[in-house]
Motif scaffolding. Structure first.
Motif, PDB file in Angstrom:
ATOM      1  N   VAL A   1       3.233 -19.002 -16.045  1.00 43.55           N
ATOM      2  CA  VAL A   1       4.286 -18.995 -15.032  1.00 43.55           C
ATOM      3  C   VAL A   1       5.244 -17.858 -15.361  1.00 43.55           C
ATOM      4  O   VAL A   1       5.816 -17.826 -16.450  1.00 43.55           O
ATOM      5  CB  VAL A   1       5.032 -20.358 -14.993  1.00 43.55           C
ATOM      6  N   PHE A   2       5.393 -16.915 -14.435  1.00 38.72           N
ATOM      7  CA  PHE A   2       6.267 -15.755 -14.650  1.00 38.72           C
ATOM      8  C   PHE A   2       7.727 -16.096 -14.350  1.00 38.72           C
ATOM      9  O   PHE A   2       8.021 -16.872 -13.428  1.00 38.72           O
ATOM     10  CB  PHE A   2       5.865 -14.608 -13.721  1.00 38.72           C
ATOM     11  N   LEU A   3       8.636 -15.496 -15.120  1.00 39.22           N
ATOM     12  CA  LEU A   3      10.069 -15.491 -14.807  1.00 39.22           C
ATOM     13  C   LEU A   3      10.455 -14.068 -14.475  1.00 39.22           C
ATOM     14  O   LEU A   3       9.999 -13.135 -15.136  1.00 39.22           O
ATOM     15  CB  LEU A   3      10.901 -15.944 -16.010  1.00 39.22           C
TER      16      LEU A   3
ATOM     17  N   ALA B   1       1.832  -9.370  -6.786  1.00 42.60           N
ATOM     18  CA  ALA B   1       1.161  -8.760  -7.942  1.00 42.60           C
ATOM     19  C   ALA B   1       0.980  -9.785  -9.051  1.00 42.60           C
ATOM     20  O   ALA B   1      -0.085  -9.873  -9.666  1.00 42.60           O
ATOM     21  CB  ALA B   1       1.970  -7.571  -8.459  1.00 42.60           C
ATOM     22  N   GLY B   2       2.027 -10.581  -9.318  1.00 45.24           N
ATOM     23  CA  GLY B   2       1.943 -11.570 -10.381  1.00 45.24           C
ATOM     24  C   GLY B   2       0.846 -12.579 -10.137  1.00 45.24           C
ATOM     25  O   GLY B   2       0.038 -12.883 -11.013  1.00 45.24           O
ATOM     26  N   LEU B   3       0.804 -13.086  -8.893  1.00 44.63           N
ATOM     27  CA  LEU B   3      -0.151 -14.153  -8.613  1.00 44.63           C
ATOM     28  C   LEU B   3      -1.569 -13.624  -8.499  1.00 44.63           C
ATOM     29  O   LEU B   3      -2.525 -14.317  -8.811  1.00 44.63           O
ATOM     30  CB  LEU B   3       0.253 -14.902  -7.343  1.00 44.63           C
TER      31      LEU B   3
ATOM     32  N   TYR C   1       5.557 -18.548 -10.258  1.00 47.28           N
ATOM     33  CA  TYR C   1       6.539 -17.488 -10.296  1.00 47.28           C
ATOM     34  C   TYR C   1       7.894 -18.116 -10.056  1.00 47.28           C
ATOM     35  O   TYR C   1       8.050 -18.891  -9.117  1.00 47.28           O
ATOM     36  CB  TYR C   1       6.167 -16.552  -9.151  1.00 47.28           C
ATOM     37  N   LEU C   2       8.879 -17.836 -10.879  1.00 48.58           N
ATOM     38  CA  LEU C   2      10.221 -18.384 -10.699  1.00 48.58           C
ATOM     39  C   LEU C   2      11.231 -17.256 -10.872  1.00 48.58           C
ATOM     40  O   LEU C   2      11.129 -16.473 -11.814  1.00 48.58           O
ATOM     41  CB  LEU C   2      10.479 -19.493 -11.728  1.00 48.58           C
ATOM     42  N   VAL C   3      12.194 -17.182  -9.958  1.00 46.65           N
ATOM     43  CA  VAL C   3      13.192 -16.117  -9.991  1.00 46.65           C
ATOM     44  C   VAL C   3      14.444 -16.611 -10.709  1.00 46.65           C
ATOM     45  O   VAL C   3      14.906 -17.722 -10.483  1.00 46.65           O
ATOM     46  CB  VAL C   3      13.540 -15.676  -8.549  1.00 46.65           C
ATOM     47  N   LYS C   4      14.980 -15.777 -11.607  1.00 45.45           N
ATOM     48  CA  LYS C   4      16.229 -16.125 -12.300  1.00 45.45           C
ATOM     49  C   LYS C   4      17.410 -15.916 -11.353  1.00 45.45           C
ATOM     50  O   LYS C   4      17.386 -14.977 -10.552  1.00 45.45           O
ATOM     51  CB  LYS C   4      16.417 -15.230 -13.531  1.00 45.45           C
ATOM     52  N   PRO C   5      18.477 -16.703 -11.462  1.00 47.87           N
ATOM     53  CA  PRO C   5      18.590 -17.884 -12.336  1.00 47.87           C
ATOM     54  C   PRO C   5      17.809 -19.059 -11.752  1.00 47.87           C
ATOM     55  O   PRO C   5      17.707 -19.190 -10.541  1.00 47.87           O
ATOM     56  CB  PRO C   5      20.100 -18.171 -12.331  1.00 47.87           C
TER      57      PRO C   5
END
Length: 238
Positions: A88-90, A101-103, A110-114
């Motif tokens: 799982v990307f942050l 691209a990540g998936l 995929y999770l976006v900060k915050p």
């Protein structure tokens, strides 16, 4: 930090958190350990690859922006070493191109900060359910005739479905995971409310009373008050 002597280490989920911001990596690892998982952290891509080789994680939380390698490079190297571990990307960037691209490069979510740690844990559980890793076991907690299925969030007492609010569920899960340990109000506040209540321990008493009303209806009480200490979930001695 709570101890987890009662956790089956052989079947515990092994999580690797890769982020160069120590407070984020440590927070995620701490919450995972509360869940009964084993957790390791790494602050760079090279450290992540070295740790993965020793720790053999079941799932990886991977920040895209690392001081040495980017997250995609780390993922490619993990894959080329034969590790098909879910990732799982942050990221701090909410760009559609990054997401795709990540998936498409082998990341699983995929999770976006915050982000909220609770949402991250929910995503990790979902990814683990989708992956076919032999070490991932469906998690059902049981104390006496009380059962909690952590996948479906269903709680049953003697087979009867009990409907709980999210806060009631989280407090009960904490009591069940730590049973038969006695938990102080401070521990419960810290875990369930994450400091937001500034010592207002009466909120713990309120939720405990709601839980008792829902769980103990016509049954032997399972939640006991330990005077001057806190609360414990256990079957009353015969």
């Amino acid at each position: 930090m709570p101890h987890h002597e009662h956790v089956d280490k052989a079947n515990a989920v092994r999580l690797l958190v890769v982020d160069d911001e120590p407070h984020i990596a440590d927070l995620v690892a701490t919450v995972a350990r509360y869940e009964g998982w084993q957790a390791a952290t790494a602050a760079s891509g090279e450290a992540a690859l070295a740790t993965a080789a020793e720790f053999h994680p079941d799932i990886v939380v991977l920040d895209l922006m690392l001081p040495d390698l980017d997250g995609f490079t780390v993922l490619d190297r993990l894959r080329s070493s034969g590790a098909m571990v879910p990732v799982v990307f942050l990221t701090a960037r909410d760009g559609t191109a990054d997401r795709v691209a990540g998936l498409t490069r082998g990341g699983d979510d995929y999770l976006v900060k915050p982000f909220s740690v609770e949402e991250l844990m929910a995503r990790l559980r979902a990814v683990l359910r989708r992956s076919t890793g032999p070490q991932w076991k469906r998690s059902v907690l049981k104390v006496s005739d009380l059962a909690m299925d952590e996948d479906t969030r269903e709680v049953r007492r003697a087979g009867r479905l009990v409907t709980l609010t999210p806060t009631e569920y989280e407090l009960l899960r904490y009591l069940m995971r730590r049973s038969p340990a006695v938990l102080t109000k401070a521990q419960i506040l810290d875990h369930v409310w994450e400091y937001d209540f500034g010592g207002r321990s009466n909120v713990v008493e309120l939720v405990i009373s709601h839980l008792r009303r829902k769980l103990d209806d016509g049954h032997q009480p399972l939640i006991h008050t330990v005077r001057g200490v806190g609360y414990v979930l256990r079957k009353a001695p015969d």
